[in-house]
Design a protein around this motif. Structure first.
Motif, PDB file in Angstrom:
ATOM      1  N   LEU A 127       0.828  -1.203   0.000  1.00  0.00           N
ATOM      2  CA  LEU A 127       0.000   0.000   0.000  1.00  0.00           C
ATOM      3  C   LEU A 127       0.866   1.258   0.000  1.00  0.00           C
ATOM      4  N   VAL A 128       1.924   1.250   0.783  1.00  0.00           N
ATOM      5  CA  VAL A 128       2.797   2.421   0.855  1.00  0.00           C
ATOM      6  C   VAL A 128       3.476   2.662  -0.499  1.00  0.00           C
ATOM      7  N   GLN A 129       4.014   1.617  -1.092  1.00  0.00           N
ATOM      8  CA  GLN A 129       4.720   1.775  -2.365  1.00  0.00           C
ATOM      9  C   GLN A 129       3.781   2.177  -3.493  1.00  0.00           C
ATOM     10  N   ALA A 130       2.541   1.694  -3.448  1.00  0.00           N
ATOM     11  CA  ALA A 130       1.581   2.046  -4.496  1.00  0.00           C
ATOM     12  C   ALA A 130       1.050   3.465  -4.341  1.00  0.00           C
ATOM     13  N   ALA A 131       1.255   4.086  -3.184  1.00  0.00           N
ATOM     14  CA  ALA A 131       0.759   5.444  -2.943  1.00  0.00           C
ATOM     15  C   ALA A 131       1.739   6.516  -3.401  1.00  0.00           C
ATOM     16  N   VAL A 132       2.880   6.120  -3.954  1.00  0.00           N
ATOM     17  CA  VAL A 132       3.868   7.089  -4.453  1.00  0.00           C
ATOM     18  C   VAL A 132       3.319   7.763  -5.705  1.00  0.00           C
ATOM     19  N   PRO A 133       3.509   9.074  -5.898  1.00  0.00           N
ATOM     20  CA  PRO A 133       4.294   9.975  -5.054  1.00  0.00           C
ATOM     21  C   PRO A 133       3.506  10.488  -3.849  1.00  0.00           C
ATOM     22  N   PHE A 134       4.212  10.630  -2.754  1.00  0.00           N
ATOM     23  CA  PHE A 134       3.647  11.267  -1.574  1.00  0.00           C
ATOM     24  C   PHE A 134       3.682  12.790  -1.780  1.00  0.00           C
ATOM     25  N   PRO A 135       3.035  13.548  -0.937  1.00  0.00           N
ATOM     26  CA  PRO A 135       3.120  15.010  -1.068  1.00  0.00           C
ATOM     27  C   PRO A 135       4.573  15.481  -1.038  1.00  0.00           C
ATOM     28  N   ALA A 136       4.960  16.260  -2.029  1.00  0.00           N
ATOM     29  CA  ALA A 136       6.332  16.763  -2.107  1.00  0.00           C
ATOM     30  C   ALA A 136       6.568  17.777  -0.999  1.00  0.00           C
ATOM     31  N   PRO A 137       7.550  17.531  -0.132  1.00  0.00           N
ATOM     32  CA  PRO A 137       7.805  18.479   0.977  1.00  0.00           C
ATOM     33  C   PRO A 137       8.482  19.748   0.462  1.00  0.00           C
ATOM     34  N   ARG A 138       7.677  20.702   0.012  1.00  0.00           N
ATOM     35  CA  ARG A 138       8.193  21.892  -0.654  1.00  0.00           C
ATOM     36  C   ARG A 138       9.124  22.692   0.266  1.00  0.00           C
ATOM     37  N   ARG A 139       8.747  22.878   1.517  1.00  0.00           N
ATOM     38  CA  ARG A 139       9.575  23.676   2.424  1.00  0.00           C
ATOM     39  C   ARG A 139      10.711  22.875   3.042  1.00  0.00           C
ATOM     40  N   LEU A 140      10.468  21.612   3.319  1.00  0.00           N
ATOM     41  CA  LEU A 140      11.475  20.798   3.992  1.00  0.00           C
ATOM     42  C   LEU A 140      12.518  20.241   3.036  1.00  0.00           C
ATOM     43  N   GLY A 141      12.208  20.157   1.752  1.00  0.00           N
ATOM     44  CA  GLY A 141      13.136  19.569   0.790  1.00  0.00           C
ATOM     45  C   GLY A 141      13.048  18.053   0.789  1.00  0.00           C
ATOM     46  N   SER A 142      13.218  17.428   1.913  1.00  0.00           N
ATOM     47  CA  SER A 142      13.008  15.997   2.125  1.00  0.00           C
ATOM     48  C   SER A 142      12.612  15.831   3.586  1.00  0.00           C
ATOM     49  N   VAL A 143      12.021  14.686   3.897  1.00  0.00           N
ATOM     50  CA  VAL A 143      11.515  14.507   5.256  1.00  0.00           C
ATOM     51  C   VAL A 143      11.554  13.030   5.615  1.00  0.00           C
ATOM     52  N   VAL A 144      11.761  12.778   6.895  1.00  0.00           N
ATOM     53  CA  VAL A 144      11.691  11.424   7.458  1.00  0.00           C
ATOM     54  C   VAL A 144      10.661  11.467   8.582  1.00  0.00           C
ATOM     55  N   TYR A 145       9.640  10.642   8.503  1.00  0.00           N
ATOM     56  CA  TYR A 145       8.612  10.661   9.545  1.00  0.00           C
ATOM     57  C   TYR A 145       8.175   9.239   9.871  1.00  0.00           C
ATOM     58  N   THR A 146       7.543   9.104  11.027  1.00  0.00           N
ATOM     59  CA  THR A 146       7.113   7.809  11.546  1.00  0.00           C
ATOM     60  C   THR A 146       5.596   7.745  11.587  1.00  0.00           C
ATOM     61  N   GLU A 147       5.052   6.585  11.210  1.00  0.00           N
ATOM     62  CA  GLU A 147       3.604   6.393  11.235  1.00  0.00           C
ATOM     63  C   GLU A 147       3.304   5.009  11.812  1.00  0.00           C
ATOM     64  N   THR A 148       2.182   4.921  12.528  1.00  0.00           N
ATOM     65  CA  THR A 148       1.741   3.664  13.131  1.00  0.00           C
ATOM     66  C   THR A 148       0.480   3.188  12.428  1.00  0.00           C
ATOM     67  N   TRP A 149       0.495   1.936  11.976  1.00  0.00           N
ATOM     68  CA  TRP A 149      -0.644   1.324  11.295  1.00  0.00           C
ATOM     69  C   TRP A 149      -1.414   0.475  12.299  1.00  0.00           C
ATOM     70  N   LEU A 150      -2.712   0.707  12.373  1.00  0.00           N
ATOM     71  CA  LEU A 150      -3.613  -0.041  13.243  1.00  0.00           C
ATOM     72  C   LEU A 150      -4.495  -0.901  12.349  1.00  0.00           C
TER      73      LEU A 150
END
Length: 209
Positions: A127-150
Motif C-alpha cells: 500500500l505504501v509503495q503504491a501510494a507514491v508519489p507522496f506530497p512533495a515536501p516543498r519547504r522541507l526539501g526531504s523529510v523522514v517521519y514515523t507512522e503507526t498502522w492499526l
C-alpha cells in the motif's frame, strides 16, 4: 687506311657503360592537411518534467505526518475503518518513511514490524509503495517521519495520526433492566401535574360563606 679509320671511329663512338645506380625509394606523397580538431558540442541536460503530484507546505516533521496520513486516507478511502477500532486488533506496525523532494519513497524501514502476520506486513508495504508519489515536501526539501498502522481483521485500517480511537475493552455493558429504572421518574412527574390545581380548588371552597 680507311679500315683503320673506320675501326677507330667505331671504337670512339661506342657508348661507355654507366655505373649502376642504387634503386630509389618511392617518393611518399606529401602529407595531406589534417582536419582541425572539432570541439564537442556541450551536453545540455534535459530539464526535469514539471511535478504534477501533491505538494505539502509543512514546516515540520509533525505537520508533514498529517499530510502523509491524509494522502494515504485519500488513496485508500475504501480501506479505512470507520469509527472507533475494536479493542483487539490483528496487527500494529510502526514504520519510518524517507520521502524525497519530489515525493518519491527513498526508503521504508520498520521500527516495529507485524512479523506474526507476514501477509499483513506485505500488504502494508504494498500500500505504501503504491501510494507514491507522496506530497512533495516543498519547504522541507526531504523529510523522514514515523507512522503507526492499526490493522483490523477485516483488512481495514486506521493510521494513528488520524485515528478515531479504540473501544475500551473494560467499558461496562448496559444492563437490560436499565430502561425501566427511568419509569418512576416519569410517573412522579406525571403525578405532580394534577396536584397543582388541588390547592386552587381548596382555596375556592374556603372563600365561600
Amino acid at each position: 687506311m680507311w679500315l683503320v679509320t673506320a675501326a677507330l671511329a667505331g671504337c670512339a663512338s661506342a657508348p661507355t657503360p654507366r655505373p649502376a645506380q642504387a634503386p630509389q625509394a618511392p617518393e611518399e606523397p606529401p602529407p595531406s592537411a589534417l582536419p582541425a580538431p572539432t570541439t564537442p558540442a556541450p551536453v545540455v541536460a534535459e530539464p526535469e518534467p514539471a511535478f504534477t503530484g501533491p505538494v505539502s507546505l509543512a514546516a515540520s516533521e509533525r505537520e508533514y505526518r498529517r499530510d502523509g496520513a491524509r494522502h494515504l486516507y485519500g488513496r485508500y478511502a475504501e480501506r479505512i475503518y470507520p469509527g472507533k477500532l475494536p479493542p483487539l486488533l490483528q496487527a500494529v506496525g510502526v514504520m519510518r518513511l524517507h520521502i524525497g523532494a519530489r515525493g518519491e519513497l527513498q526508503r521504508l524501514e520498520w521500527m516495529r514490524a507485524p512479523d506474526h502476520v507476514p501477509h499483513v506486513r506485505a500488504e502494508i508495504e504494498r500500500l505504501v509503495q503504491a501510494a507514491v508519489p507522496f506530497p512533495a515536501p516543498r519547504r522541507l526539501g526531504s523529510v523522514v517521519y514515523t507512522e503507526t498502522w492499526l490493522w483490523d481483521r477485516s483488512g481495514r485500517f486506521q493510521l494513528d495520526t488520524l485515528s478515531e480511537g479504540q473501544l475500551d475493552r473494560s467499558a461496562p455493558v448496559r444492563p437490560a433492566t436499565a430502561q425501566p429504572v427511568t419509569a418512576p421518574k416519569r410517573s412522579r412527574t406525571t403525578a405532580a401535574t394534577p396536584s397543582k390545581p388541588a390547592p386552587v380548588r381548596v382555596a375556592q371552597d374556603s372563600a365561600s360563606p
